[in-house]
Design an enzyme around this catalytic site. Structure first.
Site, PDB file in Angstrom:
ATOM      1  CD  GLU A 103      27.189  -4.058 -28.458  1.00 55.79           C
ATOM      2  OE1 GLU A 103      28.218  -4.134 -27.746  1.00 55.79           O
ATOM      3  OE2 GLU A 103      26.059  -4.321 -28.030  1.00 55.79           O
ATOM      4  CB  CYS A 136      35.963  -3.815 -28.765  1.00 58.67           C
ATOM      5  SG  CYS A 136      34.689  -4.979 -29.219  1.00 58.67           S
TER       6      CYS A 136
END
Length: 477
Positions: A251, A285
């Protein structure tokens, strides 16, 4: 007022250990050492992995209701220690207290979802008589734990991103070793303290803050069957190259875009975009980095965004009025400040913000940014966003896709056709209609494509990664 201890242990094979106090963790607002944490060396990490290997069989035998009880215990204890967990986040991550409380709420949700899913892991009965040669054969399959797992979690969501690895591992019966981020280890340490209160088999977990020099075993050790890493793309892809035969879930980063079409509710869009761009100082993010606005509403929405950004309170994250706290370090703030200055030197217009004091960077909006600028191409990971305009919706979708990243995108539109068109065409892991890309619910499949990573989190989907299918064939005579 909540107080933190001055010293915290690591957790090795389910037990607290205090071999040293080598890791100093700072209050990200004051810069002072807030507490010290034990740090694992290579021998300690090796011992944790060996314990996880020994625990693999007992964990696989650990009944579903027992796994559920462990997870529910965590939910109950997190609720009891809510204020402590939020304050710890505020100190070690510099996260504004309201954001910190929101993350603790998500931590509780994540473990609650895992408790529910832990007793729902099913397989299938499969007919095999698809041709005469398979007459009399019956098939079925089930999911079994993959075995010892390695988890490496980041600094920006020290509780919930660790939880998205720990909770599904317990739900399926996988022992694990975890390396929390050295800048923000306390959330994971408190989780270890709570897990140590349970009846998990010895070796089921180790929480091991470690210096990078001694942490290669988390990635390279062949006894580990899965590596799950959340962090920067550069580090993540390098770890994948070193991981050997184990399964890898990544991720990684993004530079998420939001499209605002001409039919959007501008007041609503402003509030959501300001949140998406600047919550927890932009260190997400899926934070809004690129804002692509229809030309018919561009000037109006730009002025509204600038006016709203100017109202955001920056300062001490422990103050409940603060919206923007410090970035994780002065070095990171300086990096992003440099990217902003380079963009301005290259012709971009600074609409607001752009000033830095130490680790504090103002909420910053830019327009006319070159697509070759670093702040456009890379992940800002701070309180900076860029505005551009479009007249053709297809061109706006192309602009979203003009990135090496592909995590999530947001679309403010009331046109169902355009919403479905975006879902079909955008090369991202998730499309959010009527909101910013920063929106995530902890049971949904979450992850990206391209340089944004491999695999999906979200409890049920992480559980699939942490299990393997085992087939059974029965011949009937």
């Amino acid at each position: 007022m909540t107080q933190l201890q001055s010293v915290y242990p690591l957790y090795l094979n389910n037990k607290a250990a205090q071999p040293n106090t080598d890791l100093a963790v700072t209050d990200k607002f004051t810069g002072e050492v807030a507490f010290r944490v034990a740090q694992a060396d290579a021998a300690t990490i090796n011992e944790g992995i060996a314990g996880a290997v020994r625990a693999a069989e007992p964990m696989a035998r650990f009944a579903a209701y027992e796994r559920q009880a462990v997870l529910q215990h965590c939910v109950d204890r997190f609720k009891q220690r809510f204020d402590e967990l939020a304050y710890a986040l505020c100190v070690e991550a510099g996260k504004p207290i309201k954001d910190a409380e929101g993350e603790v709420t998500r931590l509780i949700d994540t473990f609650r979802i895992a408790a529910e899913e832990s007793v729902r892991m099913t397989g299938e009965v499969q007919p095999l008589d698809i041709s005469p040669r398979a007459r009399g054969y019956q098939g079925m399959w089930k999911r079994v734990p993959i075995g010892p797992c390695s988890f490496i979690s980041p600094f920006n969501f020290p509780l919930n991103l660790a939880a998205h690895k720990i909770a599904p591992a317990i739900a399926v019966g996988c022992p694990f070793v975890m390396k929390p981020a050295s800048r923000t280890p306390l959330g994971a340490i408190i989780m270890g303290e709570i897990l140590a209160e349970t009846d998990l088999p010895e070796g089921a977990f180790s929480i091991l803050p470690a210096h990078r020099d001694g942490a290669d075993l988390f990635t390279e050790d062949d006894r580990l069957k899965l590596l799950s890493f959340t962090g920067s793309p550069g580090v993540g892809w390098d770890l994948k190259a070193k991981a050997g035969k184990k399964k890898v879930v990544l991720e990684l980063g993004g530079n998420a875009a939001v499209i605002v079409d001409h039919d959007a509710d501008l007041d609503d869009a402003v509030e959501r975009i300001i949140f998406g761009a600047f919550y927890q100082s932009g260190q997400s993010c899926i934070g809004v980095q690129r804002i692509i606005i229809h030309a018919d509403i561009y000037d109006r929405l730009r002025d509204m965004l600038v006016a709203r950004a100017a109202t955001l309170v920056a300062g001490d994250p422990k103050d409940r009025t603060t919206f923007i706290g410090p970035m994780i370090s002065e070095g990171e703030a300086s990096r992003l400040d440099g990217w902003v200055q380079d963009a301005v030197a290259g012709g971009a217009r600074l609409l607001c913000g752009g000033k830095r004091t130490g680790a504090m960077l103002e909420a910053t909006l830019l327009e006319n940014v070159s697509r070759d600028a670093t702040v456009y191409r890379e992940e800002a990971f701070g309180p900076v966003a860029m505005l551009s305009s479009f007249t053709d919706f297809d061109a706006a979708l192309d602009e979203v896709n003009d990135s090496k990243f592909g995590l999530q995108a947001g679309i403010f539109t009331r046109d169902l056709f355009k919403a479905l068109q975006a879902w079909d065409r955008l090369d991202v892991g998730g499309v959010v209609i009527g909101d910013v890309p920063s929106y995530r619910v902890d049971n949904m499949p979450y992850g990206g494509v391209k340089d944004s990573g491999l695999g999906r989190e979200g409890i049920r989907f992480a559980m699939e990664d942490m299990t393997e299918i085992r087939n059974l064939v029965i011949r009937r005579r």
